[in-house]
Design a protein around this motif. Structure first.
Motif, short mmCIF file in Angstrom:
data_model
loop_
_atom_site.label_atom_id
_atom_site.label_comp_id
_atom_site.label_asym_id
_atom_site.label_seq_id
_atom_site.Cartn_x
_atom_site.Cartn_y
_atom_site.Cartn_z
N VAL A 118 24.34 32.58 -17.79
CA VAL A 118 25.43 32.57 -16.79
C VAL A 118 26.64 32.95 -17.61
N LYS A 119 27.44 33.94 -17.08
CA LYS A 119 28.78 34.23 -17.69
C LYS A 119 29.94 33.86 -17.00
N TYR A 120 29.76 33.76 -15.70
CA TYR A 120 30.81 33.41 -14.61
C TYR A 120 30.85 31.88 -14.41
N TRP A 121 31.77 31.03 -14.71
CA TRP A 121 31.68 29.76 -14.31
C TRP A 121 33.23 29.22 -13.59
N MET A 122 32.99 28.24 -13.07
CA MET A 122 34.04 27.46 -12.42
C MET A 122 34.04 25.96 -12.66
N THR A 123 34.99 25.25 -12.91
CA THR A 123 35.02 23.67 -13.28
C THR A 123 34.90 22.93 -11.99
N PHE A 124 35.86 22.89 -11.11
CA PHE A 124 35.95 21.98 -10.03
C PHE A 124 36.08 22.82 -8.68
N ASN A 125 35.37 22.78 -7.93
CA ASN A 125 35.39 23.44 -6.41
C ASN A 125 36.70 22.99 -5.60
N GLU A 126 37.43 23.72 -5.26
CA GLU A 126 38.73 23.18 -4.32
C GLU A 126 39.40 22.07 -4.79
N ILE A 127 39.87 21.97 -6.10
CA ILE A 127 40.32 20.78 -6.69
C ILE A 127 41.56 20.37 -6.04
N ASP A 128 42.07 21.31 -5.26
CA ASP A 128 43.45 20.90 -4.49
C ASP A 128 43.25 20.61 -3.08
N ASN A 129 41.84 20.45 -2.82
CA ASN A 129 41.63 20.00 -1.55
C ASN A 129 41.52 18.30 -1.35
N GLN A 130 42.45 17.86 -1.84
CA GLN A 130 42.51 16.54 -1.66
C GLN A 130 44.09 16.07 -1.93
N SER A 131 44.95 16.87 -1.70
CA SER A 131 46.25 16.78 -2.06
C SER A 131 46.94 15.87 -0.91
N ALA A 132 46.41 15.88 0.17
CA ALA A 132 46.88 15.27 1.27
C ALA A 132 46.02 13.76 1.33
N TYR A 133 47.12 12.65 0.73
CA TYR A 133 46.23 11.59 0.35
C TYR A 133 45.57 10.87 1.44
N ASN A 134 45.90 11.10 2.67
CA ASN A 134 45.17 10.65 3.83
C ASN A 134 43.94 11.22 4.13
N GLU A 135 43.68 12.24 3.46
CA GLU A 135 42.38 12.87 3.63
C GLU A 135 41.32 12.11 2.77
N ASP A 136 41.10 10.91 3.38
CA ASP A 136 40.12 9.96 2.73
C ASP A 136 38.78 10.98 2.47
N PHE A 137 38.40 11.43 3.30
CA PHE A 137 37.11 12.14 2.98
C PHE A 137 37.02 12.91 1.87
N LEU A 138 38.21 13.92 1.88
CA LEU A 138 38.06 14.86 0.91
C LEU A 138 38.62 13.88 -0.46
N MET A 139 39.12 13.12 -0.57
CA MET A 139 39.12 12.40 -1.99
C MET A 139 38.12 11.87 -2.35
N ALA A 140 37.15 11.32 -1.54
CA ALA A 140 35.99 10.77 -1.97
C ALA A 140 34.88 11.83 -2.21
N THR A 141 34.87 13.15 -1.61
CA THR A 141 34.05 14.16 -1.88
C THR A 141 34.57 14.96 -3.20
N ASN A 142 35.68 14.68 -3.32
CA ASN A 142 36.15 15.77 -4.42
C ASN A 142 36.30 14.79 -5.81
N SER A 143 36.93 13.76 -5.66
CA SER A 143 36.98 13.08 -6.81
C SER A 143 36.34 11.69 -6.89
N GLY A 144 35.53 11.58 -6.03
CA GLY A 144 34.70 10.06 -5.66
C GLY A 144 35.64 8.90 -5.77
N ILE A 145 36.68 9.02 -5.09
CA ILE A 145 37.45 7.78 -4.87
C ILE A 145 37.53 7.10 -3.56
N ILE A 146 37.00 5.91 -3.47
CA ILE A 146 36.83 5.34 -2.27
C ILE A 146 38.16 4.37 -2.22
#
Ligand code: BG6
Length: 481
Positions: free
Chosen positions: A170-198
């Protein structure tokens, strides 16, 4: 319609994520991830995140399209379309079933060896995301995900094992998918899927503070991984991955304009940290003003500077329009509140605004800001497909969507001088929707016989778009008809 040949070596292909297609959720030593405790939803009914697997509920990611056992057939079909690259992720829980294990799981590592070998057999370059919405559930339960600094070590351990094992595959890597997709704090679902925060029981302010803390630890983990990756193989290209949605004001009023700027600053700062190795002033000021004071050490700041990315990968689905009728610029905390309906655009069946020109705007904005190579690693239309009596699928709406977006992309490259590595539309084969858990929200060129209730033969078949995309790739983007 405008079209142009893309530069030699342009990476045409498609993108998926492990949890959305592999299935085999508990085979060969794989542990449970956050995606394994998410039920099926619909266009109107959100998915539920349950506390463990509850018997009787429908968890679509458990079996998905069973790519785990079908990958040879599926990669062969992608090769038939002429794919040069295939983006997928490595399921963290196949390698470290709990996330904090000392030793990796050999069977999981072996699976990706075989998958990458299969890709190379067909001349397809694997493009790999390390963490794509599939954090080990154990890390969620025990540490509340990335709110805990220990997660940096666990992620870096996972990244290091993968870099070493696949250093020649593998030559091409990415670390976190859509890391910004949790920036609206009311998006509980995205914070859980993204950073694992309940977020249960937290106030809005606590949720937002938790997001800034977790995002910081993720950014440090990403920077450390970039540093280590470059040592393991200096030829690695390691990028960040953001969900980029250019923001515009609903009206020409200065209030709407300022709100659009504020919205962008609050939403798009993640890639600034990835690329420049430092926080933009607005976010520093905002965190300070709100009294969040996340744990950001001097050492972290050095790491961020040392681990900047090689390229900026992004998903593009839609633009965002905001109105100060909804919220005044200085009162902007909850980003979702600012969003307005753009009257000039049509929407998909899931309400996503369709705006091909927005892709050209995105490519120009990101180039102006970062002066880095860009990589489109997601774009596409989720739609219902109809299978005709003879088995054919006439998805002209998907072709129309992709044709218009590719044309705008080609303008950005041929006319605006954007340095673009490739185009990997989302879900070249039908898979489980991340947002709704549905199978019937389809993106694929390849149809998979399975429905939202989990019924179907899993048989793969070629849609009209399959033949169309094959021709686009064959002509290196010149023939979009
Ligand atoms: C992106 C994600 O946000 O959008 C993918 O990276 C996801 O995982 C894609 O599948 C499309 O969203 P959805 O909800 O239609 O699957």
């Amino acid at each position: 319609m405008f079209s142009a040949k893309m530069p030699d070596g342009f990476l045409w292909g498609g993108a998926v994520a492990a949890h959305q297609l592999e299935g085999a959720w508990n085979e060969d030593g794989k542990g449970m991830s956050i995606a394994d405790v998410m039920t099926v939803g619909s266009a109107t009914q959100p998915r539920e995140i349950t506390d463990g697997v509850i018997p009787g509920k429908n968890y679509p990611n458990h079996s998905a399209i069973d790519f785990y056992h079908h990958y040879q057939e599926d990669i062969k079909l992608m090769a038939e379309m002429g794919f040069k690259a295939f983006r997928t992720s490595i399921a963290w829980t196949r390698i470290f079933p709990n996330g904090d294990d000392e030793k990796p799981n050999e069977a999981g590592l072996k699976f990706y060896d075989d998958l990458f070998d299969t890709c190379h057999h067909y001349g397809i370059e694997p493009v790999i995301t390390l963490s794509h919405f599939e954090i080990p559930f154990h890390l969620v339960k025990k540490y509340n995900g990335f709110t805990n600094r220990k997660l940096i070590d666990y992620f870096v351990r996972f990244a290091t094992v993968c870099f070493k094992r696949y250093r020649n595959k593998v030559k091409y890597w990415m670390t976190f998918n859509e890391i910004d997709n949790q920036s609206a704090y009311n998006e509980d679902f995205l914070m859980a899927t993204n950073s694992g925060i309940i977020l249960d029981g937290m106030s809005d302010k606590e949720k937002e503070a938790a997001m800034y803390q977790a995002a910081h630890y993720e950014l440090v983990a990403s920077a450390l991984a970039v540093k280590i990756g470059h040592k393991i193989n200096p030829d690695f290209q390691i990028g960040c991955m953001i969900n980029y949605s250019p923001v515009r004001p609903l009206t020409p009023s200065s209030d709407d304009m300022l709100l659009a700027d504020k919205f962008e600053q609050r939403r798009d700062w993640f890639s600034d940290v990835h690329v420049f190795g430092e926080y933009p002033q607005e976010v520093e000021a905002y965190i300070e003003r709100k009294g969040y004071r996340p744990d950001i050490s001097d050492e972290d700041r050095i790491v961020l500077k040392e681990g900047t990315v090689d390229y900026v990968a992004f998903s593009y689905y839609q633009t965002t329009t905001v109105s100060a009728q909804n919220v005044k610029p200085d009162k902007l905390n909850d980003l979702a509140q600012a969003i307005a309906v753009n009257p000039t655009l049509v929407r998909s069946d899931w309400g996503w605004e369709i705006d091909p020109t927005g892709l050209r705007i995105a490519l120009n904005h990101l180039t102006d800001r970062y002066h880095k190579p860009l990589f489109i690693v997601e774009n596409g239309l989720g739609a219902y497909d109809k299978v005709e009596k003879d088995g054919s699928i006439h998805d002209d709406y998907r072709i129309d969507y992709l044709r218009k977006h590719i044309s705008e992309m080609e303008k950005a490259v041929a006319m605006d001088g954007v340095d673009l590595m490739g185009y990997l539309p989302w879900g070249p084969i039908d898979l489980v929707s991340a947002g709704t858990g549905q199978m019937d929200k389809r993106y694929g060129f390849i149809y998979v016989d399975k429905n939202d209730a989990g019924q179907g033969t899993l048989k793969r078949s070629r849609k009209d778009s399959f033949y169309w995309y094959k021709k686009v790739i064959k002509t290196n983007g010149l023939d979009l008809n």
